[in-house]
Motif scaffolding. Structure first.
Motif, PDB file in Angstrom:
ATOM      1  N   PRO A 287       0.806  -1.221   0.000  1.00  9.93           N
ATOM      2  CA  PRO A 287       0.000   0.000   0.000  1.00  9.93           C
ATOM      3  C   PRO A 287       0.843   1.276   0.000  1.00  9.93           C
ATOM      4  CG  PRO A 287      -0.095  -1.083   2.146  1.00  9.93           C
ATOM      5  CD  PRO A 287       0.599  -2.024   1.214  1.00  9.93           C
ATOM      6  N   ASP A 288       2.054   1.189   0.540  1.00 12.49           N
ATOM      7  CA  ASP A 288       2.922   2.377   0.585  1.00 12.49           C
ATOM      8  C   ASP A 288       3.889   2.442  -0.597  1.00 12.49           C
ATOM      9  OD1 ASP A 288       4.510   0.258   1.235  1.00 12.49           O
ATOM     10  OD2 ASP A 288       5.218   1.054   3.157  1.00 12.49           O
ATOM     11  N   ARG A 289       3.727   1.485  -1.546  1.00  7.73           N
ATOM     12  CA  ARG A 289       4.579   1.452  -2.746  1.00  7.73           C
ATOM     13  C   ARG A 289       6.069   1.271  -2.416  1.00  7.73           C
ATOM     14  NH1 ARG A 289      -0.011   1.553  -4.850  1.00  7.73           N
ATOM     15  NH2 ARG A 289      -0.540   2.537  -6.836  1.00  7.73           N
ATOM     16  N   LYS A 290       6.354   0.636  -1.286  1.00  9.03           N
ATOM     17  CA  LYS A 290       7.753   0.426  -0.887  1.00  9.03           C
ATOM     18  C   LYS A 290       8.064  -1.067  -0.858  1.00  9.03           C
ATOM     19  CE  LYS A 290       8.237   4.598   1.956  1.00  9.03           C
ATOM     20  NZ  LYS A 290       8.286   5.092   3.350  1.00  9.03           N
ATOM     21  N   PRO A 291       9.321  -1.439  -1.105  1.00  9.76           N
ATOM     22  CA  PRO A 291       9.666  -2.873  -1.073  1.00  9.76           C
ATOM     23  C   PRO A 291       9.634  -3.427   0.346  1.00  9.76           C
ATOM     24  CG  PRO A 291      11.650  -1.547  -1.355  1.00  9.76           C
ATOM     25  CD  PRO A 291      10.494  -0.596  -1.431  1.00  9.76           C
ATOM     26  N   ARG A 292       9.505  -4.738   0.442  1.00  8.55           N
ATOM     27  CA  ARG A 292       9.718  -5.431   1.712  1.00  8.55           C
ATOM     28  C   ARG A 292      11.222  -5.670   1.804  1.00  8.55           C
ATOM     29  NH1 ARG A 292       4.297  -8.415   2.438  1.00  8.55           N
ATOM     30  NH2 ARG A 292       5.309 -10.079   3.564  1.00  8.55           N
ATOM     31  N   ILE A 293      11.831  -5.201   2.875  1.00  4.51           N
ATOM     32  CA  ILE A 293      13.288  -5.207   2.988  1.00  4.51           C
ATOM     33  C   ILE A 293      13.718  -6.162   4.096  1.00  4.51           C
ATOM     34  CG2 ILE A 293      15.325  -3.784   3.514  1.00  4.51           C
ATOM     35  CD1 ILE A 293      13.781  -1.417   2.262  1.00  4.51           C
ATOM     36  N   TYR A 294      14.721  -6.969   3.772  1.00  4.97           N
ATOM     37  CA  TYR A 294      15.251  -7.944   4.731  1.00  4.97           C
ATOM     38  C   TYR A 294      16.757  -7.775   4.871  1.00  4.97           C
ATOM     39  CZ  TYR A 294      10.784 -10.348   4.024  1.00  4.97           C
ATOM     40  OH  TYR A 294       9.449 -10.640   3.958  1.00  4.97           O
ATOM     41  N   LYS A 295      17.233  -8.009   6.103  1.00  2.00           N
ATOM     42  CA  LYS A 295      18.675  -8.080   6.362  1.00  2.00           C
ATOM     43  C   LYS A 295      18.963  -9.377   7.112  1.00  2.00           C
ATOM     44  CE  LYS A 295      21.486  -4.628   7.548  1.00  2.00           C
ATOM     45  NZ  LYS A 295      22.273  -4.201   6.381  1.00  2.00           N
ATOM     46  N   LYS A 296      20.189  -9.846   7.011  1.00  2.00           N
ATOM     47  CA  LYS A 296      20.567 -11.026   7.790  1.00  2.00           C
ATOM     48  C   LYS A 296      20.761 -10.625   9.252  1.00  2.00           C
ATOM     49  CE  LYS A 296      21.201 -14.403   4.645  1.00  2.00           C
ATOM     50  NZ  LYS A 296      20.508 -15.704   4.694  1.00  2.00           N
ATOM     51  N   ASN A 297      20.209 -11.444  10.168  1.00  2.00           N
ATOM     52  CA  ASN A 297      20.409 -11.183  11.597  1.00  2.00           C
ATOM     53  C   ASN A 297      21.689 -11.875  12.081  1.00  2.00           C
ATOM     54  OD1 ASN A 297      19.769 -13.902  11.895  1.00  2.00           O
ATOM     55  ND2 ASN A 297      17.665 -13.517  12.587  1.00  2.00           N
ATOM     56  N   LEU A 301      20.203 -15.373   9.327  1.00  2.78           N
ATOM     57  CA  LEU A 301      18.906 -15.606   8.696  1.00  2.78           C
ATOM     58  C   LEU A 301      18.263 -14.269   8.328  1.00  2.78           C
ATOM     59  CD1 LEU A 301      17.600 -18.284  11.229  1.00  2.78           C
ATOM     60  CD2 LEU A 301      18.893 -18.660   9.117  1.00  2.78           C
ATOM     61  N   TRP A 302      17.408 -14.293   7.293  1.00  9.17           N
ATOM     62  CA  TRP A 302      16.742 -13.059   6.861  1.00  9.17           C
ATOM     63  C   TRP A 302      15.719 -12.610   7.892  1.00  9.17           C
ATOM     64  CZ3 TRP A 302      19.264 -10.660   3.361  1.00  9.17           C
ATOM     65  CH2 TRP A 302      19.885 -11.343   2.301  1.00  9.17           C
ATOM     66  N   GLU A 303      15.724 -11.326   8.166  1.00 12.43           N
ATOM     67  CA  GLU A 303      14.777 -10.718   9.092  1.00 12.43           C
ATOM     68  C   GLU A 303      14.260  -9.432   8.481  1.00 12.43           C
ATOM     69  OE1 GLU A 303      15.987  -9.169  13.201  1.00 12.43           O
ATOM     70  OE2 GLU A 303      15.565 -11.285  13.569  1.00 12.43           O
ATOM     71  N   GLN A 304      12.943  -9.245   8.480  1.00 15.56           N
ATOM     72  CA  GLN A 304      12.380  -8.048   7.844  1.00 15.56           C
ATOM     73  C   GLN A 304      12.692  -6.823   8.688  1.00 15.56           C
ATOM     74  OE1 GLN A 304       8.313  -8.439   6.681  1.00 15.56           O
ATOM     75  NE2 GLN A 304       8.300  -6.533   5.516  1.00 15.56           N
TER      76      GLN A 304
END
Length: 310
Positions: A287-297, A301-304
């Protein structure tokens, strides 16, 4: 400049069988790769690349050490690497727009390789088999031609595709290698399977099923995975497809029904269910036209992460 083997330009007018006979070391290398059992790659340090996605990074990356993809039947997995900078790209091509895709991955690797004077671009092609519709052969030829059209010299180092990746069982052909991984630090390439294909596996698959073009999913400078924003129209006849039995889904939604891995149908069902739940992703997912962003913790492992923290 052209696609080269042992410093010689390949004659693409000749059948690939002639090329294999002319450069027996390619067949030897393919045989060596095929003989290795597939390694199970755990999620720690892994960036999994789906069909029509690509990711590029360098050995300096503190989050990602392995790029990988699997479930390739007629598709090919392509690894492009610059030996000077170590910049490495992995993509999973299906023949949708091969020339544009090759140009895209070339420019992505070159953007990390400002090391004029040393190192060279090397390409590794793996996947496909002797399928009835010859889709694998067509894609092999497309990839060879597309790399040959590039302005830079590209050296073909691994060629384990189509007839060199084929096995036969009771008159049915199958790929030998369905997936590979590349270690970004060491440049080692090996057959692989991946228990975890996330994050956002269904969302990314839905993007492909609705006609995505090749998409870069990784920002190596920020060490962040970016998914979306993706937009599609309601998937046609989604209820009809979800009502079909496994055989119908396999026959109609696969390029090679007899050679698919066992989880193909459940994966397609899951993706179709996701498309039914999200007919308008601009409302429900982005809805905000922004990507879902993940980084490794810290566990690798990927964490949003919230986009407003970026």
């Amino acid at each position: 400049m052209p696609l080269l083997i042992n410093g010689e330009r390949i004659d693409l007018a000749r059948p690939t069988g002639d090329m294999i006979r002319a450069y027996p070391h390619l067949e030897e290398k393919a045989k060596l790769l095929r003989s290795q059992p597939a390694q199970i790659v755990e999620p720690k340090g892994l960036l999994y690349v789906q069909q029509r996605e690509f990711a590029v990074t360098t050995p300096k990356d503190g989050s990602v050490s392995i790029l990988g993809s699997d479930d390739a039947t007629t598709c090919h997995i392509v690894v492009l690497r610059h030996t000077g900078s170590g910049a490495t790209c992995l993509t999973h091509c299906d023949g949708s727009d091969t020339e544009a895709e090759v140009s895209l991955i070339m420019s992505s690797v070159k953007s990390f390789s400002n090391t004029t004077g040393y190192g060279r671009l090397e390409v590794h092609l793996v996947g496909g088999f002797n399928d009835d519709r010859q889709l694998s052969q067509k894609l092999t030829n497309q990839l060879l031609r597309a790399f040959d059209l590039q302005p830079d010299d590209v050296h073909l180092v691994t060629f384990c595709v189509t007839e060199l990746n084929d096995r036969e069982e009771k008159d049915i052909h199958f790929p030998i290698i369905y997936g590979i991984a590349v270690n970004v630090k060491t440049a080692e390439i090996f057959p692989a399977t991946f228990p975890e294909k996330g994050p956002d596996e269904d969302l990314r698959s839905a993007h492909v099923l609705t006609g995505a073009t090749l998409t870069n999913i990784y920002d190596a400078k920020m060490e962040q995975l970016h998914i979306g924003p993706y937009f599609w129209r309601p998937f046609p006849h989604v209820d009809f497809w979800l009502e079909q039995d496994d055989k119908q889904i396999l026959q109609n939604l696969s390029t090679s029904p007899l050679a698919e891995p066992p989880h193909f149908v459940s994966h397609i069902r899951s993706t179709l269910t996701f498309l039914k739940e999200h007919p308008f992703p601009s409302r429900s997912l982005f809805p905000d036209r922004k990507p879902r962003i993940y980084k490794k913790n810290e566990e690798g492992l990927w964490e949003q992460v919230c986009s407003d923290k970026i």
